[in-house]
Write a protein that holds these residues in place. Structure first.
Motif, PDB file in Angstrom:
ATOM      1  N   GLN A 126       0.821  -1.215   0.000  1.00 45.40           N
ATOM      2  CA  GLN A 126       0.000   0.000   0.000  1.00 45.40           C
ATOM      3  C   GLN A 126       0.855   1.267   0.000  1.00 45.40           C
ATOM      4  OE1 GLN A 126      -2.625  -0.481   3.377  1.00 45.40           O
ATOM      5  NE2 GLN A 126      -3.931  -1.950   2.312  1.00 45.40           N
ATOM      6  N   LEU A 127       1.954   1.215  -0.769  1.00 49.63           N
ATOM      7  CA  LEU A 127       2.776   2.391  -0.977  1.00 49.63           C
ATOM      8  C   LEU A 127       2.282   3.086  -2.229  1.00 49.63           C
ATOM      9  CD1 LEU A 127       6.289   0.923  -0.153  1.00 49.63           C
ATOM     10  CD2 LEU A 127       5.017   2.597   1.180  1.00 49.63           C
ATOM     11  N   SER A 128       1.836   4.325  -2.091  1.00 51.61           N
ATOM     12  CA  SER A 128       1.232   5.034  -3.221  1.00 51.61           C
ATOM     13  C   SER A 128       2.255   5.850  -3.971  1.00 51.61           C
ATOM     14  CB  SER A 128       0.115   5.948  -2.717  1.00 51.61           C
ATOM     15  OG  SER A 128       0.630   6.893  -1.812  1.00 51.61           O
ATOM     16  N   ASP A 129       1.830   6.404  -5.113  1.00 52.13           N
ATOM     17  CA  ASP A 129       2.639   7.313  -5.925  1.00 52.13           C
ATOM     18  C   ASP A 129       3.956   6.709  -6.374  1.00 52.13           C
ATOM     19  OD1 ASP A 129       1.630   9.993  -3.775  1.00 52.13           O
ATOM     20  OD2 ASP A 129       0.719   9.324  -5.635  1.00 52.13           O
ATOM     21  N   PHE A 130       3.915   5.398  -6.714  1.00 54.28           N
ATOM     22  CA  PHE A 130       5.147   4.785  -7.162  1.00 54.28           C
ATOM     23  C   PHE A 130       5.145   4.647  -8.674  1.00 54.28           C
ATOM     24  CE2 PHE A 130       2.863   0.910  -7.890  1.00 54.28           C
ATOM     25  CZ  PHE A 130       1.951   0.822  -6.864  1.00 54.28           C
ATOM     26  N   GLY A 131       6.320   4.532  -9.233  1.00 59.16           N
ATOM     27  CA  GLY A 131       6.490   4.353 -10.665  1.00 59.16           C
ATOM     28  C   GLY A 131       7.839   3.748 -10.902  1.00 59.16           C
ATOM     29  N   SER A 132       8.446   4.020 -12.063  1.00 61.88           N
ATOM     30  CA  SER A 132       9.753   3.450 -12.336  1.00 61.88           C
ATOM     31  C   SER A 132      10.795   4.000 -11.362  1.00 61.88           C
ATOM     32  CB  SER A 132      10.174   3.766 -13.773  1.00 61.88           C
ATOM     33  OG  SER A 132      10.172   5.153 -13.992  1.00 61.88           O
TER      34      SER A 132
END
Length: 303
Positions: free
Chosen positions: A66-72
């Motif tokens: 539930q870690l948000s705002d993630f991407g590469s």
């Protein structure tokens, strides 16, 4: 390989490490306090508060946690908690902006059981209190509240801060705050949170503190105006202010001058008088020489 980077509060890291306890793996890096492998990804929690998730399954693991705002590649600002219903270590320093006098740094350990006592004394940010009140209640705080106080005298300051020397004006404060926290923890106190009244960015702090011999393994939070948010920081600001004033008084007695606080024109005039009376040796005993006041004092003397 997919890599996600997060900067998280200690409470958030505790939640994640609990969730991954069954997948914990050994890790020899002294700056990694928890490592795990799960869902084709490696999870690393660093003592600095940074969390790195690497591998093909990094995004899946971040989603499960539930870690948000993630991407590469992602960085999440540390979450700020201003709750005080927990044991807290708070630090503050006084004297950094004053030409005369040393730098006093204090780390204090405050628990919720201390709150009533502190509020009965009217504990507040030292910048909003008179010096008379600070000097009256500081001894009471020193007796009641576990703390670690450090004083860097002007003479020692001039030996380590300046061009070609070990420290600059920021790194020396990082060293002092880190050492005060480290020594207080060595006394056996256990804090749920460690807060520093911010004087630089977290990136700068981490850059300089990584060079210190004594390392604080628990996460440290830098917050602006923390002295108004946390009683632990307010206590430190009061004790540090009292130490600074006492040091300023003693230094003045050493040379027979009343030394002003701050770095105004008044400081220039007193410094020029010290130069006339004792030369640079007398100034080095009482003032931080790398300040521009030194050149101004020399110019006044030469007029």
């Amino acid at each position: 390989m997919n890599t996600l980077v997060f900067q998280l509060a200690q409470t958030e890291i505790a939640r994640l490490t609990t969730a991954l306890q069954a997948y914990q793996t050994p890790n020899a890096n002294p700056y990694v306090h928890f490592a795990a492998k799960h869902k084709n990804a490696t999870f690393l929690a660093y003592t600095s508060g940074k969390v790195v998730i690497q591998g093909k399954g990094a995004t899946d693991l971040a989603r499960e946690l539930q870690l948000s705002d993630f991407g590469s590649s992602a960085t999440i600002p540390a979450k700020t908690e201003t709750r005080q219903d927990m044991p807290i270590i708070g630090t503050d320093e006084v004297g950094n902006g004053s030409y005369f006098g040393g730098i006093a740094v204090v780390a204090s350990f405050v628990t919720p059981d201390d709150h009533a006592f502190l509020k009965s004394l009217g504990v507040d940010d030292s910048k909003r209190m008179t010096d008379q009140k600070i000097q009256a209640i500081a001894p009471l705080l020193e007796k009641k509240i576990p703390h670690q106080a450090l004083l860097l005298t002007p003479q020692k300051y001039n030996q380590v801060v300046g061009k070609g020397l070990k420290h600059n004006a920021v790194s020396v404060k990082v060293a002092l705050h880190n050492q005060a926290i480290y020594l207080l923890l060595q006394k056996g106190v256990q804090a749920d949170k460690i807060v520093i009244d911010a004087f630089t960015s977290p990136t700068n702090y981490q850059k300089y503190v990584s060079k210190e011999t004594n390392q604080v393994t628990q996460a440290v939070t830098l917050e602006e105006k923390a002295e108004g948010k946390y009683l632990a920081v307010a206590v430190s600001s009061i004790i540090a202010r009292a130490m600074f004033l006492e040091n300023l008084k003693h230094l003045g007695e050493d040379v027979g001058f009343q030394l002003p606080s701050g770095a105004s024109n008044k400081s220039d005039k007193v410094a020029s008088q010290l130069l006339a009376a004792y030369g640079m040796k007398g100034l080095a005993h009482t003032a931080k020489l790398h300040f521009a006041n030194t050149q101004k004092a020399q110019a006044l003397l030469n007029k």
